[in-house]
Design a protein around this motif. Structure first.
Motif, PDB file in Angstrom:
ATOM      1  N   LYS A   1       2.056   9.206  -5.782  1.00  0.00           N
ATOM      2  CA  LYS A   1       2.574  10.557  -5.551  1.00  0.00           C
ATOM      3  C   LYS A   1       3.656  10.892  -6.570  1.00  0.00           C
TER       4      LYS A   1
ATOM      5  N   GLN B   1       0.832  -1.203   0.000  1.00  0.00           N
ATOM      6  CA  GLN B   1       0.000   0.000   0.000  1.00  0.00           C
ATOM      7  C   GLN B   1       0.863   1.249   0.000  1.00  0.00           C
ATOM      8  N   ARG B   2       1.877   1.249   0.849  1.00  0.00           N
ATOM      9  CA  ARG B   2       2.765   2.410   0.927  1.00  0.00           C
ATOM     10  C   ARG B   2       3.499   2.614  -0.399  1.00  0.00           C
TER      11      ARG B   2
ATOM     12  N   GLU C   1       1.105   4.127  -2.758  1.00  0.00           N
ATOM     13  CA  GLU C   1       0.928   5.548  -2.441  1.00  0.00           C
ATOM     14  C   GLU C   1       2.108   6.362  -2.951  1.00  0.00           C
TER      15      GLU C   1
END
Length: 162
Positions: free
Chosen positions: A62, A54-55, A58
């Motif tokens: 970004k 998930q990170r 993300e």
């Protein structure tokens, strides 16, 4: 001695049996506890992997967003730069066209003057031709005069000379 060996073996077997009876429930609990720990570790590792994924997603999002924004800024700046360059080139071209037009006018003036000089030279050539005709007539007359007057006079002079 054989008796002792046998007894010792029996004693060893009983101890092993008792140890086995005592440690089997403990071993079972350890195995069960180890299995529980292994399950927890696997579960935690799976949760951690999900969090990392998930990170990472993300961060990737970004990064893609910032890259898109950066590309938009670069495109905008390139468009502005292109517009500035187009304006400068059009100004330069207009100035160059004006200068070339001025040079063309100067060349037209020079061509006109050379045409005028050519006409003057033609007039001079015509006058020299007229003068050449007059000199040719004068020479012809002088030749005739020479033939009519001087040659008979020379003949007379030559006769008088001894």
């Amino acid at each position: 001695r054989d008796y002792l060996d046998t007894r010792f073996s029996e004693f060893e077997s009983r101890i092993e049996l008792k140890l086995e009876q005592r440690f089997t429930p403990f071993q079972t609990r350890i195995d069960r506890r180890f299995a529980e720990l292994q399950t927890r570790v696997d579960q935690r590792f799976t949760e951690f992997q999900i969090q990392v994924d998930q990170r990472f997603t993300e961060v990737q999002d970004k990064f893609n967003q910032r890259l898109t924004e950066f590309q938009a800024q670069v495109d905008q700046r390139l468009t502005e730069f292109q517009a500035q360059m187009d304006q400068r080139f059009s100004t330069f071209k207009a100035d160059a066209d004006q200068r070339f037009a001025s040079i063309d006018q100067r060349f037209a003036e020079i061509d006109r003057r050379f045409g005028e000089v050519d006409r003057r030279f033609a007039e001079i050539d015509r006058r020299f031709a007229a003068i050449d005709v007059k000199f040719a007539r004068v020479n012809l007359l002088l030749g005739i005069i020479l033939a009519v007057v001087v040659i008979p006079a020379l003949g007379t002079l030559l006769e008088w000379m001894p």
